[in-house]
Design an enzyme around this catalytic site. Structure first.
Site, PDB file in Angstrom:
ATOM      1  N   TYR A   9       7.592  58.121  62.388  1.00  0.00           N
ATOM      2  CA  TYR A   9       6.086  58.194  62.785  1.00  0.00           C
ATOM      3  C   TYR A   9       6.105  59.067  64.063  1.00  0.00           C
ATOM      4  O   TYR A   9       7.013  59.089  65.189  1.00  0.00           O
ATOM      5  CB  TYR A   9       5.776  56.754  63.185  1.00  0.00           C
ATOM      6  CG  TYR A   9       5.548  55.824  61.938  1.00  0.00           C
ATOM      7  CD1 TYR A   9       4.207  56.047  61.110  1.00  0.00           C
ATOM      8  CD2 TYR A   9       6.726  55.455  61.379  1.00  0.00           C
ATOM      9  CE1 TYR A   9       4.021  55.043  60.230  1.00  0.00           C
ATOM     10  CE2 TYR A   9       6.390  54.602  60.283  1.00  0.00           C
ATOM     11  CZ  TYR A   9       5.328  54.222  59.720  1.00  0.00           C
ATOM     12  OH  TYR A   9       5.060  53.636  58.561  1.00  0.00           O
ATOM     13  N   CYS A  10       5.049  60.056  64.407  1.00  0.00           N
ATOM     14  CA  CYS A  10       4.820  60.577  65.561  1.00  0.00           C
ATOM     15  C   CYS A  10       3.142  60.446  65.788  1.00  0.00           C
ATOM     16  O   CYS A  10       2.477  60.270  65.198  1.00  0.00           O
ATOM     17  CB  CYS A  10       4.570  62.429  65.323  1.00  0.00           C
ATOM     18  SG  CYS A  10       6.128  62.654  64.560  1.00  0.00           S
ATOM     19  N   PHE A  11       3.187  60.504  67.249  1.00  0.00           N
ATOM     20  CA  PHE A  11       1.716  59.908  67.904  1.00  0.00           C
ATOM     21  C   PHE A  11       1.659  60.926  69.175  1.00  0.00           C
ATOM     22  O   PHE A  11       2.408  61.379  69.686  1.00  0.00           O
ATOM     23  CB  PHE A  11       1.883  58.481  68.427  1.00  0.00           C
ATOM     24  CG  PHE A  11       2.216  57.665  67.505  1.00  0.00           C
ATOM     25  CD1 PHE A  11       1.126  56.986  66.795  1.00  0.00           C
ATOM     26  CD2 PHE A  11       3.517  57.295  67.095  1.00  0.00           C
ATOM     27  CE1 PHE A  11       1.526  55.979  65.928  1.00  0.00           C
ATOM     28  CE2 PHE A  11       3.833  56.166  66.174  1.00  0.00           C
ATOM     29  CZ  PHE A  11       2.630  55.377  65.622  1.00  0.00           C
ATOM     30  N   ILE A 188       1.163  60.932  62.627  1.00  0.00           N
ATOM     31  CA  ILE A 188       1.376  61.347  61.412  1.00  0.00           C
ATOM     32  C   ILE A 188       2.520  60.998  61.036  1.00  0.00           C
ATOM     33  O   ILE A 188       3.511  60.269  61.705  1.00  0.00           O
ATOM     34  CB  ILE A 188       1.575  62.968  61.329  1.00  0.00           C
ATOM     35  CG1 ILE A 188       3.104  63.355  62.227  1.00  0.00           C
ATOM     36  CG2 ILE A 188       0.340  63.765  61.822  1.00  0.00           C
ATOM     37  CD1 ILE A 188       3.259  64.845  62.097  1.00  0.00           C
TER      38      ILE A 188
END
Length: 401
Positions: A9-11, A188
């Site tokens: 997960y990327c934020f 994403i």
């Protein structure tokens, strides 16, 4: 059978969702459970004309100058899962599966493109352009895992962030689409996320989709619907909801808490995959304030602490977070590849293993140890906040003089 992409997960969160006008970036890197990630720093460098750079599987032309970078990377490969450069650019990637099978032919890995984008781009847009150009020139492909028994190949997605904007870049072979983000919260993961809002794309993207029979041209072009497998495009990021609830108050600590959340699935701990490293960055919109990057360098952020890094003139290397260098004897350098799996654990990784064993065998002692570690992390966060605060005050004083 198509390989299963690890659920990373990327934020990114922008003001006014964030507190104090800061851009906050975060990434959990889910990888095979036993894989070791190291934290490495490379200084800015000048390179001779005509020189090459050896990436994980292939060599490509080097550029005249590369930027200083700090990277969190699987110890066996050249590229990185996530990192930052001296200009306040952060890049992270996701392995994804699409209707277009990923190539097993050795080319650039998505992780190589992370490092290349950071080394060559002084802004998020420059890093985006670097990654797109190299993708179209060299392609992507090869084994994403240190596994001699099977090839695990994936397409790539990227979150590329600087102090002013972010770009989400998603790829299908050499084809790609990108969306520019300047506000709100974006997450994403290991699925395509772009839909109808596309700010840049490969010139032949839609034509390719029509040729494959995935889009007729009669309906609005929706990237995820066109290129995703089955219902994979329906959304996957439960962490975005967690951040959304903190509207106006998202901080570095908020991002760390989200990355540590196992209940939501953002912090992965399964039979196959583990969050092997995590990163959080704070990017002040004031260009005179330093960007601060926090890395675990160890698995499972719920059992790790984030250590701060700031680009300064004389960065000291930290051998305790670097894996043993094997040179030409490394099984990744030999063909057939990965016939052996060497011990890549660094000193911090071994200390983390000891800490975990203490926690599992003596709950009371383990809880005490974790409280001490979190207190050290809290002190580090407060020290970094002081740096940002006093730098901001100093800038205002200079302005009013």
């Amino acid at each position: 059978r198509m390989a299963v992409a690890p659920p990373s997960y990327c934020f990114v969160a922008f003001p006014p969702r964030t507190k104090d006008g800061l851009v906050v970036f975060g990434k959990n890197s889910a990888r095979p459970r036993e894989e070791v990630q190291e934290i490495v720093y490379f200084a800015a460098a000048a390179h001779d004309p005509g020189s090459k750079v050896e990436c994980t599987y292939i060599a490509i032309d080097q550029v005249p100058k590369t930027h200083a970078v700090v990277l969190s990377k699987p110890a066996w490969l050249w590229g990185a899962e996530m990192g930052a450069n001296e200009h306040g650019v952060c890049v992270a990637n996701e392995a994804i599966t699409t209707r277009e099978p990923a190539s097993e032919t050795e080319a650039l890995l998505g992780m190589d493109l992370v490092r290349l984008g950071l080394e060559r781009g002084a802004t998020a847009k420059e890093a985006l352009d670097v990654i797109i150009s190299l993708l179209e020139e060299h392609g992507q492909g090869g084994n994403y895992y240190e596994d001699g028994s099977s090839c695990h190949a994936f397409q790539s997605a990227f979150l590329i962030v600087d102090r002013a904007e972010a770009w989400v870049l998603e790829t299908v072979g050499k084809y790609w689409a990108a969306e520019k983000i300047t506000d709100g919260v974006k997450c994403i993961c290991n699925q395509l996320s772009l839909t109808t809002k596309i700010d840049a794309e490969h010139p032949e993207l839609r034509n390719y989709a029509e040729i494959q029979g995935w889009w007729t041209g009669d309906t609005e072009f929706n990237f995820s619907e066109v290129f995703s497998l089955a219902e994979d495009h329906l959304g996957c990021c439960s962490g975005q909801e967690s951040l959304g609830k903190k509207e106006g108050n998202i901080t570095v600590q908020t991002m760390m808490d989200v990355l540590r959340d196992k209940a939501s699935g953002v912090c992965v701990d399964s039979e196959t995959f583990l969050t092997t490293a995590s990163m959080v960055s704070v990017l002040p919109q004031n260009p005179s304030s330093p960007c601060i990057h926090y890395f675990t360098g160890t698995p499972d952020p719920s059992r790790s602490i984030f250590k701060p890094f700031i680009f300064v003139d004389d960065v000291k290397l930290v051998p305790k977070v670097q894996s043993p260098f094997l040179g030409d004897d490394d099984p990744v350098k030999k063909k057939p590849r990965f016939q052996e799996k060497p011990d890549r654990r660094h000193e911090l990784y071994k200390a983390h293993e000891w800490s975990r064993s203490v926690t599992e065998n003596d709950k009371e002692r383990g809880q005490k140890l974790m409280r001490i570690m979190l207190e050290l992390e809290r002190q580090g966060l407060e020290a970094m906040e002081d740096i940002l605060f006093y730098d901001c005050v100093d800038t205002e004083i200079k302005f009013f003089k």
